[in-house]
Write a protein that holds these residues in place. Structure first.
Motif, PDB file in Angstrom:
ATOM      1  N   GLY A 198       9.911  -6.262   1.452  1.00 24.45           N
ATOM      2  CA  GLY A 198       9.878  -7.578   0.818  1.00 24.45           C
ATOM      3  C   GLY A 198       8.502  -8.204   0.914  1.00 24.45           C
ATOM      4  O   GLY A 198       7.843  -8.114   1.949  1.00 24.45           O
ATOM      5  N   LEU A 199       8.072  -8.804  -0.170  1.00 22.48           N
ATOM      6  CA  LEU A 199       6.811  -9.546  -0.190  1.00 22.48           C
ATOM      7  C   LEU A 199       7.053 -10.971   0.293  1.00 22.48           C
ATOM      8  O   LEU A 199       8.183 -11.467   0.298  1.00 22.48           O
ATOM      9  N   TRP A 200       5.975 -11.639   0.655  1.00 25.68           N
ATOM     10  CA  TRP A 200       6.019 -13.042   1.059  1.00 25.68           C
ATOM     11  C   TRP A 200       6.675 -13.866  -0.043  1.00 25.68           C
ATOM     12  O   TRP A 200       7.453 -14.784   0.223  1.00 25.68           O
ATOM     13  N   SER A 201       6.384 -13.504  -1.289  1.00 25.73           N
ATOM     14  CA  SER A 201       6.904 -14.253  -2.437  1.00 25.73           C
ATOM     15  C   SER A 201       8.325 -13.843  -2.824  1.00 25.73           C
ATOM     16  O   SER A 201       8.868 -14.351  -3.798  1.00 25.73           O
ATOM     17  N   GLY A 202       8.953 -12.936  -2.069  1.00 27.68           N
ATOM     18  CA  GLY A 202      10.361 -12.642  -2.248  1.00 27.68           C
ATOM     19  C   GLY A 202      10.699 -11.363  -2.979  1.00 27.68           C
ATOM     20  O   GLY A 202      11.828 -10.866  -2.847  1.00 27.68           O
ATOM     21  N   GLU A 203       9.803 -10.806  -3.755  1.00 28.08           N
ATOM     22  CA  GLU A 203      10.107  -9.579  -4.486  1.00 28.08           C
ATOM     23  C   GLU A 203      10.226  -8.393  -3.535  1.00 28.08           C
ATOM     24  O   GLU A 203       9.633  -8.391  -2.470  1.00 28.08           O
ATOM     25  N   ARG A 204      10.965  -7.382  -3.977  1.00 27.15           N
ATOM     26  CA  ARG A 204      11.062  -6.116  -3.250  1.00 27.15           C
ATOM     27  C   ARG A 204      10.186  -5.119  -3.996  1.00 27.15           C
ATOM     28  O   ARG A 204      10.252  -5.019  -5.226  1.00 27.15           O
ATOM     29  N   VAL A 205       9.345  -4.406  -3.244  1.00 23.21           N
ATOM     30  CA  VAL A 205       8.447  -3.405  -3.835  1.00 23.21           C
ATOM     31  C   VAL A 205       8.463  -2.160  -2.966  1.00 23.21           C
ATOM     32  O   VAL A 205       8.885  -2.187  -1.808  1.00 23.21           O
ATOM     33  N   ARG A 206       7.971  -1.075  -3.544  1.00 20.91           N
ATOM     34  CA  ARG A 206       7.859   0.160  -2.783  1.00 20.91           C
ATOM     35  C   ARG A 206       6.872  -0.025  -1.632  1.00 20.91           C
ATOM     36  O   ARG A 206       5.880  -0.744  -1.760  1.00 20.91           O
ATOM     37  N   LYS A 207       7.132   0.647  -0.526  1.00 19.83           N
ATOM     38  CA  LYS A 207       6.249   0.536   0.635  1.00 19.83           C
ATOM     39  C   LYS A 207       4.877   1.153   0.400  1.00 19.83           C
ATOM     40  O   LYS A 207       3.940   0.846   1.125  1.00 19.83           O
ATOM     41  N   ASP A 208       4.765   1.996  -0.628  1.00 19.08           N
ATOM     42  CA  ASP A 208       3.459   2.564  -0.962  1.00 19.08           C
ATOM     43  C   ASP A 208       2.792   1.837  -2.134  1.00 19.08           C
ATOM     44  O   ASP A 208       1.813   2.318  -2.693  1.00 19.08           O
ATOM     45  N   ASP A 209       3.288   0.668  -2.482  1.00 21.90           N
ATOM     46  CA  ASP A 209       2.699  -0.167  -3.520  1.00 21.90           C
ATOM     47  C   ASP A 209       1.267  -0.541  -3.104  1.00 21.90           C
ATOM     48  O   ASP A 209       1.018  -0.787  -1.915  1.00 21.90           O
ATOM     49  N   PRO A 210       0.319  -0.583  -4.034  1.00 21.31           N
ATOM     50  CA  PRO A 210      -1.063  -0.950  -3.677  1.00 21.31           C
ATOM     51  C   PRO A 210      -1.173  -2.295  -2.957  1.00 21.31           C
ATOM     52  O   PRO A 210      -2.030  -2.479  -2.093  1.00 21.31           O
ATOM     53  N   ARG A 211      -0.303  -3.212  -3.272  1.00 20.38           N
ATOM     54  CA  ARG A 211      -0.318  -4.521  -2.604  1.00 20.38           C
ATOM     55  C   ARG A 211       0.054  -4.361  -1.132  1.00 20.38           C
ATOM     56  O   ARG A 211      -0.584  -4.932  -0.241  1.00 20.38           O
ATOM     57  N   VAL A 212       1.070  -3.563  -0.861  1.00 24.59           N
ATOM     58  CA  VAL A 212       1.496  -3.321   0.524  1.00 24.59           C
ATOM     59  C   VAL A 212       0.422  -2.547   1.273  1.00 24.59           C
ATOM     60  O   VAL A 212       0.143  -2.821   2.446  1.00 24.59           O
ATOM     61  N   GLU A 213      -0.191  -1.587   0.593  1.00 26.65           N
ATOM     62  CA  GLU A 213      -1.289  -0.832   1.208  1.00 26.65           C
ATOM     63  C   GLU A 213      -2.436  -1.768   1.584  1.00 26.65           C
ATOM     64  O   GLU A 213      -3.035  -1.637   2.658  1.00 26.65           O
ATOM     65  N   ALA A 214      -2.744  -2.739   0.714  1.00 24.94           N
ATOM     66  CA  ALA A 214      -3.841  -3.676   0.987  1.00 24.94           C
ATOM     67  C   ALA A 214      -3.521  -4.564   2.190  1.00 24.94           C
ATOM     68  O   ALA A 214      -4.312  -4.644   3.134  1.00 24.94           O
ATOM     69  N   TYR A 215      -2.359  -5.221   2.169  1.00 26.82           N
ATOM     70  CA  TYR A 215      -2.093  -6.114   3.302  1.00 26.82           C
ATOM     71  C   TYR A 215      -1.748  -5.340   4.566  1.00 26.82           C
ATOM     72  O   TYR A 215      -1.984  -5.828   5.680  1.00 26.82           O
ATOM     73  N   GLY A 216      -1.253  -4.120   4.434  1.00 25.54           N
ATOM     74  CA  GLY A 216      -1.024  -3.286   5.613  1.00 25.54           C
ATOM     75  C   GLY A 216      -2.324  -2.902   6.301  1.00 25.54           C
ATOM     76  O   GLY A 216      -2.404  -2.847   7.533  1.00 25.54           O
ATOM     77  N   THR A 217      -3.358  -2.651   5.506  1.00 26.34           N
ATOM     78  CA  THR A 217      -4.664  -2.318   6.083  1.00 26.34           C
ATOM     79  C   THR A 217      -5.285  -3.550   6.724  1.00 26.34           C
ATOM     80  O   THR A 217      -5.943  -3.450   7.766  1.00 26.34           O
ATOM     81  N   VAL A 218      -5.043  -4.720   6.154  1.00 27.23           N
ATOM     82  CA  VAL A 218      -5.495  -5.973   6.781  1.00 27.23           C
ATOM     83  C   VAL A 218      -4.783  -6.156   8.123  1.00 27.23           C
ATOM     84  O   VAL A 218      -5.409  -6.568   9.114  1.00 27.23           O
ATOM     85  N   ASP A 219      -3.511  -5.827   8.183  1.00 28.74           N
ATOM     86  CA  ASP A 219      -2.756  -5.905   9.439  1.00 28.74           C
ATOM     87  C   ASP A 219      -3.337  -4.950  10.482  1.00 28.74           C
ATOM     88  O   ASP A 219      -3.473  -5.298  11.667  1.00 28.74           O
ATOM     89  N   GLU A 220      -3.696  -3.747  10.044  1.00 25.79           N
ATOM     90  CA  GLU A 220      -4.333  -2.784  10.947  1.00 25.79           C
ATOM     91  C   GLU A 220      -5.637  -3.354  11.497  1.00 25.79           C
ATOM     92  O   GLU A 220      -5.920  -3.269  12.705  1.00 25.79           O
ATOM     93  N   LEU A 221      -6.433  -3.953  10.634  1.00 26.34           N
ATOM     94  CA  LEU A 221      -7.681  -4.587  11.063  1.00 26.34           C
ATOM     95  C   LEU A 221      -7.413  -5.691  12.075  1.00 26.34           C
ATOM     96  O   LEU A 221      -8.089  -5.783  13.105  1.00 26.34           O
ATOM     97  N   ASP A 222      -6.432  -6.522  11.805  1.00 27.95           N
ATOM     98  CA  ASP A 222      -6.081  -7.617  12.707  1.00 27.95           C
ATOM     99  C   ASP A 222      -5.734  -7.072  14.095  1.00 27.95           C
ATOM    100  O   ASP A 222      -6.165  -7.608  15.119  1.00 27.95           O
ATOM    101  N   SER A 223      -4.980  -5.982  14.139  1.00 27.43           N
ATOM    102  CA  SER A 223      -4.610  -5.378  15.420  1.00 27.43           C
ATOM    103  C   SER A 223      -5.826  -4.825  16.159  1.00 27.43           C
ATOM    104  O   SER A 223      -5.942  -4.962  17.382  1.00 27.43           O
ATOM    105  N   LEU A 224      -6.736  -4.208  15.415  1.00 27.47           N
ATOM    106  CA  LEU A 224      -7.964  -3.686  16.043  1.00 27.47           C
ATOM    107  C   LEU A 224      -8.814  -4.820  16.610  1.00 27.47           C
ATOM    108  O   LEU A 224      -9.402  -4.679  17.685  1.00 27.47           O
ATOM    109  N   LEU A 225      -8.874  -5.935  15.906  1.00 35.00           N
ATOM    110  CA  LEU A 225      -9.619  -7.086  16.428  1.00 35.00           C
ATOM    111  C   LEU A 225      -8.942  -7.634  17.678  1.00 35.00           C
ATOM    112  O   LEU A 225      -9.624  -8.056  18.623  1.00 35.00           O
ATOM    113  N   GLY A 226      -7.616  -7.619  17.681  1.00 31.62           N
ATOM    114  CA  GLY A 226      -6.889  -8.046  18.877  1.00 31.62           C
ATOM    115  C   GLY A 226      -7.240  -7.186  20.079  1.00 31.62           C
ATOM    116  O   GLY A 226      -7.385  -7.677  21.196  1.00 31.62           O
ATOM    117  N   GLU A 227      -7.390  -5.897  19.848  1.00 31.93           N
ATOM    118  CA  GLU A 227      -7.803  -5.002  20.925  1.00 31.93           C
ATOM    119  C   GLU A 227      -9.262  -5.251  21.309  1.00 31.93           C
ATOM    120  O   GLU A 227      -9.598  -5.346  22.493  1.00 31.93           O
TER     121      GLU A 227
END
Length: 175
Positions: A14-43
């Motif tokens: 599910g997206l923030w805006s409510g739609e359901r999309v594939r987990k390999d959608d480019p949008r999910v890939e983009a914000y997932g990589t941002v999440d990875e970055l956020d975790s690395l900064l936390g470390e």
């Protein structure tokens, strides 16, 4: 409330805006990589020796929540988007560090543990930026958000050099 919902078991999310999309959608890939970055900064912040850099990392992590939220919003408008002023704030940080460092060539990354952590985060930031640019070819991704991500990788680079400089360990390729 459990974090286990089972709603993603079939490969959709599910997206923030409510739609359901594939987990390999480019949008999910983009914000997932941002999440990875956020975790690395936390470390990374646990290894930093400079307290001013830890404060900046905390700011960046709050910003990255906004970046990811915006990327996870396909329809409607995101409540707290990244603005051009956010990118300008990062530019000001970069310029201040540059004034103190006087870099004079290509550096070898990761000369200290803390700079290595920041350099890994920088490379993931570059990947996130590439994912965001890929998304922007087919979706509306504000220019301010793209500017922010580009400045962020610059900032992470110069913060890594600031950590190295504090220990006299900046090493240039031609050294």
């Amino acid at each position: 409330m459990s974090i286990v919902t089972g709603t993603g078991d079939e490969g959709l999310t599910g997206l923030w805006s409510g739609e359901r999309v594939r987990k390999d959608d480019p949008r999910v890939e983009a914000y997932g990589t941002v999440d990875e970055l956020d975790s690395l900064l936390g470390e990374a912040k646990h290894y930093l020796k400079r307290s001013d850099l830890k404060i900046i990392i905390n700011e960046l992590q709050k910003d990255l929540f906004r970046v990811a939220g915006h990327l996870a919003t396909r329809t409607g408008s995101y409540v707290d988007p990244i603005r051009e002023a956010d990118a300008e704030r990062l530019t000001a940080y970069v310029e201040a560090f540059e004034a103190d460092l006087d870099l004079n060539g290509f550096v070898v990354p990761g000369e200290t543990l803390q700079s290595a952590k920041l350099d890994v985060a920088r490379t993931v930031c570059r990947r996130a930026e590439r994912r965001i640019i890929s998304l922007a070819w087919d979706a509306d991704v504000p220019l301010a958000l793209r500017h922010y991500m580009n400045r962020l990788s610059d900032l992470l680079f110069i913060m890594a050099r600031a950590e190295e400089a504090a220990e006299g360990k900046i090493r240039y390729v031609k050294d």
